[in-house]
Design a protein around this motif. Structure first.
Motif, PDB file in Angstrom:
ATOM      1  N   LEU A 285       0.816  -1.211   0.000  1.00  9.82           N
ATOM      2  CA  LEU A 285       0.000   0.000   0.000  1.00  9.82           C
ATOM      3  C   LEU A 285       0.852   1.264   0.000  1.00  9.82           C
ATOM      4  N   LYS A 286       1.958   1.242   0.745  1.00 13.14           N
ATOM      5  CA  LYS A 286       2.855   2.395   0.775  1.00 13.14           C
ATOM      6  C   LYS A 286       3.468   2.645  -0.601  1.00 13.14           C
ATOM      7  N   LEU A 287       3.904   1.581  -1.271  1.00  9.47           N
ATOM      8  CA  LEU A 287       4.481   1.716  -2.608  1.00  9.47           C
ATOM      9  C   LEU A 287       3.442   2.246  -3.602  1.00  9.47           C
ATOM     10  N   ILE A 288       2.216   1.756  -3.477  1.00  8.23           N
ATOM     11  CA  ILE A 288       1.148   2.205  -4.385  1.00  8.23           C
ATOM     12  C   ILE A 288       0.842   3.683  -4.186  1.00  8.23           C
ATOM     13  N   THR A 289       0.729   4.119  -2.927  1.00  8.07           N
ATOM     14  CA  THR A 289       0.392   5.528  -2.664  1.00  8.07           C
ATOM     15  C   THR A 289       1.521   6.458  -3.097  1.00  8.07           C
ATOM     16  N   ASN A 290       2.764   5.991  -2.980  1.00  5.60           N
ATOM     17  CA  ASN A 290       3.889   6.809  -3.460  1.00  5.60           C
ATOM     18  C   ASN A 290       3.840   6.986  -4.975  1.00  5.60           C
ATOM     19  N   MET A 291       3.316   5.967  -5.655  1.00  8.72           N
ATOM     20  CA  MET A 291       3.363   5.941  -7.113  1.00  8.72           C
ATOM     21  C   MET A 291       2.125   6.542  -7.769  1.00  8.72           C
ATOM     22  N   ASN A 292       0.954   6.350  -7.152  1.00  7.27           N
ATOM     23  CA  ASN A 292      -0.292   6.677  -7.839  1.00  7.27           C
ATOM     24  C   ASN A 292      -1.307   7.327  -6.905  1.00  7.27           C
ATOM     25  N   LYS A 293      -0.977   8.488  -6.374  1.00  7.26           N
ATOM     26  CA  LYS A 293      -1.886   9.177  -5.454  1.00  7.26           C
ATOM     27  C   LYS A 293      -3.142   9.675  -6.158  1.00  7.26           C
ATOM     28  N   LYS A 294      -3.064   9.831  -7.469  1.00 10.26           N
ATOM     29  CA  LYS A 294      -4.195  10.355  -8.229  1.00 10.26           C
ATOM     30  C   LYS A 294      -5.378   9.400  -8.230  1.00 10.26           C
ATOM     31  N   HIS A 295      -5.105   8.093  -8.351  1.00  7.13           N
ATOM     32  CA  HIS A 295      -6.199   7.141  -8.550  1.00  7.13           C
ATOM     33  C   HIS A 295      -6.528   6.284  -7.331  1.00  7.13           C
ATOM     34  N   LYS A 297      -7.874   6.043  -3.854  1.00  7.41           N
ATOM     35  CA  LYS A 297      -8.683   6.974  -3.068  1.00  7.41           C
ATOM     36  C   LYS A 297      -8.724   6.637  -1.583  1.00  7.41           C
ATOM     37  N   SER A 298      -8.557   5.373  -1.252  1.00  7.20           N
ATOM     38  CA  SER A 298      -8.623   4.960   0.153  1.00  7.20           C
ATOM     39  C   SER A 298      -8.133   3.524   0.274  1.00  7.20           C
ATOM     40  N   ALA A 299      -7.987   3.081   1.521  1.00 11.00           N
ATOM     41  CA  ALA A 299      -7.635   1.687   1.794  1.00 11.00           C
ATOM     42  C   ALA A 299      -8.769   1.044   2.587  1.00 11.00           C
ATOM     43  N   ILE A 300      -8.751  -0.280   2.654  1.00 12.89           N
ATOM     44  CA  ILE A 300      -9.805  -1.011   3.365  1.00 12.89           C
ATOM     45  C   ILE A 300      -9.175  -1.927   4.402  1.00 12.89           C
ATOM     46  N   PHE A 301      -9.686  -1.837   5.619  1.00 10.76           N
ATOM     47  CA  PHE A 301      -9.236  -2.725   6.696  1.00 10.76           C
ATOM     48  C   PHE A 301     -10.455  -3.424   7.262  1.00 10.76           C
ATOM     49  N   ARG A 313      -4.848  -0.294  16.627  1.00  7.21           N
ATOM     50  CA  ARG A 313      -3.821   0.699  16.285  1.00  7.21           C
ATOM     51  C   ARG A 313      -3.792   1.016  14.784  1.00  7.21           C
ATOM     52  N   ILE A 314      -4.815   0.560  14.071  1.00  6.41           N
ATOM     53  CA  ILE A 314      -4.770   0.705  12.613  1.00  6.41           C
ATOM     54  C   ILE A 314      -4.755   2.168  12.179  1.00  6.41           C
ATOM     55  N   ASN A 315      -5.343   3.049  12.980  1.00  2.00           N
ATOM     56  CA  ASN A 315      -5.348   4.473  12.619  1.00  2.00           C
ATOM     57  C   ASN A 315      -3.944   5.088  12.650  1.00  2.00           C
ATOM     58  N   PHE A 320       1.450   7.510   8.225  1.00  2.00           N
ATOM     59  CA  PHE A 320       2.452   6.819   7.409  1.00  2.00           C
ATOM     60  C   PHE A 320       2.030   6.760   5.941  1.00  2.00           C
ATOM     61  N   LEU A 321       0.739   6.531   5.719  1.00  2.00           N
ATOM     62  CA  LEU A 321       0.237   6.341   4.354  1.00  2.00           C
ATOM     63  C   LEU A 321      -0.343   7.612   3.747  1.00  2.00           C
ATOM     64  N   ASN A 322      -0.747   8.544   4.614  1.00  2.00           N
ATOM     65  CA  ASN A 322      -1.430   9.759   4.146  1.00  2.00           C
ATOM     66  C   ASN A 322      -2.638   9.389   3.283  1.00  2.00           C
ATOM     67  N   LEU A 323      -3.447   8.482   3.830  1.00  2.00           N
ATOM     68  CA  LEU A 323      -4.560   7.919   3.077  1.00  2.00           C
ATOM     69  C   LEU A 323      -5.674   7.528   4.044  1.00  2.00           C
ATOM     70  N   LYS A 324      -6.906   7.736   3.641  1.00  2.00           N
ATOM     71  CA  LYS A 324      -8.040   7.336   4.481  1.00  2.00           C
ATOM     72  C   LYS A 324      -8.132   5.809   4.537  1.00  2.00           C
ATOM     73  N   ILE A 325      -8.362   5.278   5.743  1.00  2.00           N
ATOM     74  CA  ILE A 325      -8.536   3.835   5.905  1.00  2.00           C
ATOM     75  C   ILE A 325      -9.979   3.552   6.312  1.00  2.00           C
ATOM     76  N   ASN A 326     -10.707   2.863   5.436  1.00  2.00           N
ATOM     77  CA  ASN A 326     -12.085   2.468   5.740  1.00  2.00           C
ATOM     78  C   ASN A 326     -12.068   1.199   6.580  1.00  2.00           C
ATOM     79  N   LYS A 327     -12.645   1.282   7.781  1.00  2.00           N
ATOM     80  CA  LYS A 327     -12.688   0.111   8.661  1.00  2.00           C
ATOM     81  C   LYS A 327     -14.043  -0.575   8.529  1.00  2.00           C
TER      82      LYS A 327
END
Length: 393
Positions: A285-295, A297-301, A313-315, A320-327
């Motif tokens: 997920l970190k590699l993806i967000t570094n590469m493609n922040k445009k597309h 939109k969020s992560a899923i946990f 502690r997932i929040n 670290f990711l600078n991305l919304k995490i949907n729980k």
């Protein structure tokens, strides 16, 4: 990455097919390909080919006929994604400009034979091609078996399908029996997971062997097989020994490898990624967000509560990711209620115990209109995860 379409091919060896049964069978694959359903009958209604499509790469065709080559000779049903399709289409000896990877695959056959074609492909795929001139059907899946085709063959029918459910549906409506293979069913209880091999849980229903091109000559009723690739041959002994000797080289090599693969795989449409808080999915997920922040939109946990201590502690990953995490909360009851739906969809024992939870994730993606979700499947071995893998001789 999970991206699905539905492939169905039914050939009747003795009589014309019942069109209503074929169309009803194809409907069982519409959840795999909700954007478009394509189909045609051939050989005086003895051959039916259908394709349900989840559209990701390029525009989708307007009409309801299958994708075909410019010569009109080859018709195709395709599932998956060819990552190098743009690169292939730029070859000077290919005189066509494909709109997507399915269109490309159909048209390559006008220039290359079936074996040469499948060797060109980089991606995850499963497909059937009908050569109308030679009355020959070819089918194949990718070397790693990411995309599978189920196969049924007896003296009445030859069937290829993206799932077992479609084959069972056809057999049921044709008043033909399907029966459980007791030995394969026993295998399920002897292993932690249901192990994929050539045979399925049902008698006469098998899997296509990954990395093998199958050809069926209708006139002679003969099937031939030819190996076109084998992941075992990708292993390089000298490189392996160098990985052991030089940690810095190993780090750089795999960092470059992961990033180049992700660059080929990330789509130009909004997508998401599932994470567990473990090493593999978090790094991915970190590699993806570094590469493609445009597309992205969020992560899923998916939060299983007490099962996963990391859930509290997932929040902490947000910064670290600078991305919304949907729980997504998943208690025992919710998991159990999804078991029945998941079993009915697969029509076979689970090959991994996380499939009920994954089904919940995919339903969430469906509601949010995400067509692509990255998952961290199979990476525990790579990153030295479960102790069980270390103990294997």
């Amino acid at each position: 990455k999970n991206k699905m379409c539905g492939v169905l091919l039914v050939y009747s060896k003795q009589k014309k097919l019942n069109k209503d049964i074929c169309k009803a069978t194809l409907k069982t694959l519409e959840n795999r390909g909700p954007d478009k359903t394509l189909s045609n009958f051939f050989l005086d209604n003895q051959l039916f080919i259908g394709n349900t499509i989840l559209n990701i790469v390029g525009p989708i065709k307007n009409k309801k006929n299958l994708y075909k080559s410019k010569s009109n000779r080859y018709k195709i049903s395709f599932n998956g994604e060819i990552y190098n399709y743009k690169k292939i289409s730029k070859k000077k000896n290919f005189l066509f400009n494909p709109v997507n990877d399915t269109d490309l695959l159909a048209n390559i056959h006008d220039y290359k034979n079936e074996f040469q074609t499948v060797k060109l492909l980089d991606g995850m795929f499963a497909y059937c091609v009908f050569d109308e001139k030679k009355n020959k059907i070819s089918f194949a899946s990718d070397p790693q078996g990411e995309k599978k085709l189920f196969f049924y063959n007896d003296d009445q029918y030859l069937i290829c399908s993206s799932n077992i459910l479609a084959i069972k549906k056809f057999m049921e409506k044709s008043n033909l029996p399907t029966s459980i293979s007791e030995n394969r069913f026993k295998d399920y209880f002897d292993t932690r997971h249901f192990i994929f091999s050539n045979e399925s849980i049902y008698k006469k229903i098998s899997y296509l062997e990954p990395g093998v091109l199958y050809s069926y000559i209708i006139k002679s009723n003969k099937i031939s097989k030819k190996k076109y690739d084998d992941p075992i041959k990708w292993i390089n002994k000298n490189k392996y020994l160098k990985f052991n000797e030089n940690k810095e080289f190993t780090f750089r090599y795999f960092d470059n490898l992961f990033q180049s693969v992700l660059k080929r795989m990330t789509p130009e449409i909004p997508f998401t990624s599932a994470m567990s808080g473990g090493i593999d999915s978090s790094l991915q997920l970190k590699l993806i967000t570094n590469m493609n922040k445009k597309h992205i939109k969020s992560a899923i946990f998916i939060d299983h509560g007490k099962k996963d201590p990391i859930s509290k502690r997932i929040n902490d990953f947000n910064k670290f990711l600078n991305l919304k995490i949907n729980k997504i909360k998943c208690d025992t009851k919710k998991y159990f209620l999804n078991l029945d739906k998941t079993y009915k969809s697969l029509s076979c024992p689970f090959f991994s115990h996380d499939l009920s939870g994954r089904n919940i994730v995919y339903n969430f993606c469906n509601k949010k209109k995400f067509k692509v979700v990255f998952i961290g499947e199979g990476a525990d071995e790579i990153f030295g995860g479960y102790k069980a893998y270390k103990d294997i001789d």
